[in-house]
Design a protein around this motif. Structure first.
Motif, short mmCIF file in Angstrom:
data_model
loop_
_atom_site.label_atom_id
_atom_site.label_comp_id
_atom_site.label_asym_id
_atom_site.label_seq_id
_atom_site.Cartn_x
_atom_site.Cartn_y
_atom_site.Cartn_z
N SER A 185 -17.89 -2.35 37.55
CA SER A 185 -19.32 -2.18 37.80
C SER A 185 -20.03 -3.48 37.43
O SER A 185 -20.03 -3.88 36.27
N GLY A 186 -20.62 -4.12 38.42
CA GLY A 186 -21.31 -5.39 38.20
C GLY A 186 -20.53 -6.54 38.80
O GLY A 186 -19.37 -6.78 38.42
N PHE B 140 -12.61 1.92 33.59
CA PHE B 140 -13.92 1.60 34.16
C PHE B 140 -14.47 0.41 33.38
O PHE B 140 -14.66 0.48 32.16
N GLN C 172 -17.39 -2.43 32.74
CA GLN C 172 -18.82 -2.66 32.94
C GLN C 172 -19.16 -4.13 32.68
O GLN C 172 -18.92 -4.65 31.58
N ILE D 56 -22.44 -5.27 33.84
CA ILE D 56 -23.83 -5.32 34.31
C ILE D 56 -24.70 -5.89 33.19
O ILE D 56 -24.32 -5.88 32.02
N SER E 210 -27.28 -6.61 30.19
CA SER E 210 -27.67 -5.79 29.03
C SER E 210 -29.19 -5.71 28.95
O SER E 210 -29.81 -6.25 28.03
N ALA F 239 -26.22 2.54 32.58
CA ALA F 239 -24.95 2.13 31.99
C ALA F 239 -24.35 3.25 31.15
O ALA F 239 -23.13 3.51 31.20
N GLU G 53 -23.03 6.20 33.48
CA GLU G 53 -21.77 5.90 34.16
C GLU G 53 -20.60 5.86 33.18
O GLU G 53 -19.50 6.32 33.49
N ALA G 54 -20.83 5.30 31.99
CA ALA G 54 -19.75 5.28 30.99
C ALA G 54 -19.36 6.69 30.60
O ALA G 54 -18.17 7.00 30.44
N VAL H 184 -13.08 3.10 29.01
CA VAL H 184 -14.23 2.24 29.31
C VAL H 184 -14.08 0.92 28.57
O VAL H 184 -13.83 0.91 27.36
N THR I 95 -16.34 -2.61 28.20
CA THR I 95 -17.69 -3.05 28.55
C THR I 95 -18.09 -4.34 27.87
O THR I 95 -17.74 -4.60 26.72
N THR J 39 -21.42 -4.90 28.38
CA THR J 39 -22.83 -4.52 28.39
C THR J 39 -23.20 -3.94 27.03
O THR J 39 -22.51 -3.05 26.53
#
Length: 335
Positions: A12-13, A84, A86, A88, A90, A98, A101-102, A112, A114, A116
């Protein structure tokens, strides 16, 4: 020959960090598979309004060839993703998105990873509960210092070591600007040079206010001591015009001015960011330019220091790669 498993990932991002993540895996995927026993495959890339599904080894097509973004549940099911990721921004505007979706990923048993930060500050407990309920993992190295492995130390490497304090300069922009001020530059000149070198963002307010450094130490304290970041009070001293006078004055005393973020078990749920004159021998004094460092105070074991780590989209992407391998690679023997 070592058996290699496959780990499909939904990303994602697709800004600078996301692109660096995809590019690194395309360039080094075979080597990573041989070394770590898992081939990380980007099976889908999602942006704000579009997404693309990828066959193994297929490059990401131009945006014009992407499809409208489907619900995340559908994308995870279609790809059978194990992770997943991330990447995207912050930003407060994207915090709820965010987090949602997490949580969707975690509740479906998907790990997950991330970079972010925003939703980690506001939804830490929710994310933790969802992961535990589904037997999943959350890894946040990219949110605590890009390529600097401070999050790993806080989460596992210091277990049983009696860590009681954290002192850190986790924001490379603040350190770089303070060093330029120490040379006699104005604040505006120092910021312009940081932007020119790609160290500072277009809006460096989060870096210079102390907010970014405080965020990273809030997350490190959460990993080390179980604090809920949402309940942590922040008291921050900014890098401002006053620092233009204080930084050269510190040099005259053989010291260096640093924006030091700190937390202590003796002051629960409080993070301070202060401009400190660091003395010779202090690991935070030795930093150069945009370097970062964290000092974990362990009274019985002695201080544990981690420093370095690239502050760049590639540095954050490498943290995502490391964390993805960590949640998917086989763990046997010395591994």
């Amino acid at each position: 020959m070592r058996e290699v498993s496959r780990a499909d990932v939904v990303l994602s991002g697709y800004g600078p960090v996301g692109r660096a993540f995809v590019a690194y895996l395309a360039r080094r995927g075979d080597e990573l598979a041989r070394r770590h026993g898992v081939r990380v495959n980007v099976a889908a890339v999602r942006a704000s309004s579009a997404q693309c599904l990828l066959r193994e080894g297929e490059p990401v097509p131009p945006r014009s060839a992407w499809s409208p973004r489907a619900p995340l549940e559908d994308t995870l099911d279609r790809t059978a993703a194990r992770v997943f990721v991330q990447a995207i921004p912050s930003s407060p505007r994207l915090r709820r998105h965010a987090a949602e979706e997490a949580l969707v990923a975690l509740r479906r048993g998907v790990h997950v990873v991330t970079a972010t930060k925003s939703h980690l500050l506001s939804h830490w407990r929710d994310l933790d509960e969802a992961a535990r309920a589904a037997g999943g993992m959350i890894r946040i190295s990219g949110a605590t210092g890009a390529a600097l492995p401070a999050g790993d130390l806080s989460r596992t490497s210091l277990r049983g070591m009696g860590c009681t304090t954290i002192r850190a300069c986790p924001n490379g922009t603040a350190t770089f600007v303070l060093d330029r001020l120490a040379e006699g530059r104005s604040l505006d000149e120092a910021i312009r040079e940081a932007r020119r070198r790609g160290i500072a963002e277009a809006d460096p307010s989060s870096d210079l206010s102390g907010a970014d450094a405080a965020t990273k130490v809030r997350l490190l304290a959460a990993l080390a001591w179980g604090w809920d970041p949402a309940t942590v009070e922040v008291r921050a001293e900014p890098v401002d015009e006053g620092a233009s006078r204080a930084a050269p004055a510190a040099v005259a005393r053989a010291r260096r001015l640093r924006a030091v973020a700190s937390a202590s078990v003796d002051e629960p749920r409080l993070v301070r960011v202060r401009l400190e004159e660091t003395e010779p021998g202090d690991p935070l004094r030795a930093l150069v330019g945009p370097e970062k460092a964290v000092v974990f105070g362990c009274p019985e074991a002695g201080d544990v220091v981690v420093s370095g780590g690239r502050s760049s989209p590639l540095g954050a992407a490498l943290a995502l790669v490391k964390d993805t391998l960590e949640v998917t690679a086989p763990r046997t023997g010395f591994l």
